[in-house]
Design an enzyme around this catalytic site. Sequence first.
Site, PDB file in Angstrom:
ATOM      1  N   HIS A 137     -15.250  -7.361  -0.429  1.00  0.00           N
ATOM      2  CA  HIS A 137     -14.818  -8.691   0.001  1.00  0.00           C
ATOM      3  C   HIS A 137     -14.438  -8.636   1.480  1.00  0.00           C
ATOM      4  CE1 HIS A 137     -12.784 -12.434   0.330  1.00  0.00           C
ATOM      5  NE2 HIS A 137     -11.651 -12.149  -0.296  1.00  0.00           N
ATOM      6  N   CYS A 159     -11.253 -18.610  -4.265  1.00  0.00           N
ATOM      7  CA  CYS A 159      -9.813 -18.805  -4.151  1.00  0.00           C
ATOM      8  C   CYS A 159      -9.381 -18.417  -2.750  1.00  0.00           C
ATOM      9  CB  CYS A 159      -9.064 -17.999  -5.208  1.00  0.00           C
ATOM     10  SG  CYS A 159      -9.396 -16.213  -5.177  1.00  0.00           S
ATOM     11  N   CYS A 187      -9.824 -16.540   2.666  1.00  0.00           N
ATOM     12  CA  CYS A 187     -11.015 -15.915   2.071  1.00  0.00           C
ATOM     13  C   CYS A 187     -12.223 -16.852   2.042  1.00  0.00           C
ATOM     14  CB  CYS A 187     -10.706 -15.423   0.662  1.00  0.00           C
ATOM     15  SG  CYS A 187      -9.431 -14.154   0.614  1.00  0.00           S
TER      16      CYS A 187
END
Length: 387
Positions: free
Chosen positions: A343, A373, A89
């Site tokens: 996202h 994260c 991510c």
Amino acid sequence: MAEAYIVEAVRTAGGRRNGRLSGIHPDDLGAFSLNAIVDRTGIDPAAVEDVIFGCVSQVGEQSMHVGRNVVLASKLPQSVPAVTIDRQCGSSQQAIHFAAQAVMSGTMDMVIAGGVESMSRVPMGTPTLPGTGAMPWAQSVLDRYNVPTFSQFTGAEMIARKWGFTREMLDAYGLESHRRAIAATQAGAFDREIVPVPITLPDGAADTHVRDEGIRFDASMDSMAGVKLLVEGGSITAATASQITDGSSAVLVVSERALKDHGLTPLARIVNLTVTAGDPVIMLEEPLYATDKALKKAGLRIEDIDLYEVNEAFAPVPMAWAKHVGADPAKLNAHGGAIALGHPLGATGAKLMATLVHGLRARGGKYGLQTMCEGGGIANVTIVEAL
């Protein structure tokens, strides 16, 4: 050491899964952000020395070096090289770090960092060959941590239990993400960062995509409470997790010499670049401890930071982060986060930087902090100073 400056930061508005951006090839989706960097800064495209692009699912239409293919689909000449990176991510946040490091080292003067992810066309998890029974981890790794598998869902539930967050607390946080995103959208807070994307609607009509598609303008505590739990006996639902989203983003990082040679005006100075790693089982908690390290290295306190962007992979992550560092809730994801805005995996790092930099300048703030994260228990932290 030389300084690194951010001259421009842009993103596409998020597209829901199988939504308004789903008809666009990832190469073209990424090119919209690269082209916006060129158009808004007026730089000579040939002066860009490298493009560092994040992408998590590097398979199918995002395979065969999507970063290079995005360049070929853009206004940049074929002489501009590129590299595609995967730090899960945090891929495009790491792209910013690599770009800044190239500039700080003196080896380059002008680098574009960014990312792309079409989660409609290349669904999340595709690289792991779902349905085959294959697992990406060696048995030796699973044995080391005494787990049957590694799961971000499990890690998020572990954080919620560890920090004492109830279902109702998570729902309230998720609702606030939508409320802030609604307020920011209606106030035009995203206008400066969003790249208009021309699209074709299902009926064949032409339109332009300029608003994040995932925002729930009718969200309420009742609607949040009606969403099923992701894990039986848990506390997290799809409404308190980040949305599956299509999008791209890009940030132009340059040296002081490039500012002078190309007549550029910086938006921000990069103050600190930190990356740490910790427990791969709870996994998503690492931003807490990475932030501690970043602040110490920068000689700053959390009170010195005017805005923070902490990716809302799951609601417990920013909630635990704020509790751990003693953050002011009003400064945390002030324009909403991934629960409302989405996202797009490999694009989210640079996407959040665009929101952070423009948000700081609009509010007259000085320091901003971004953290993410990442799979495997890794976390990036970037601190910038608005100029």
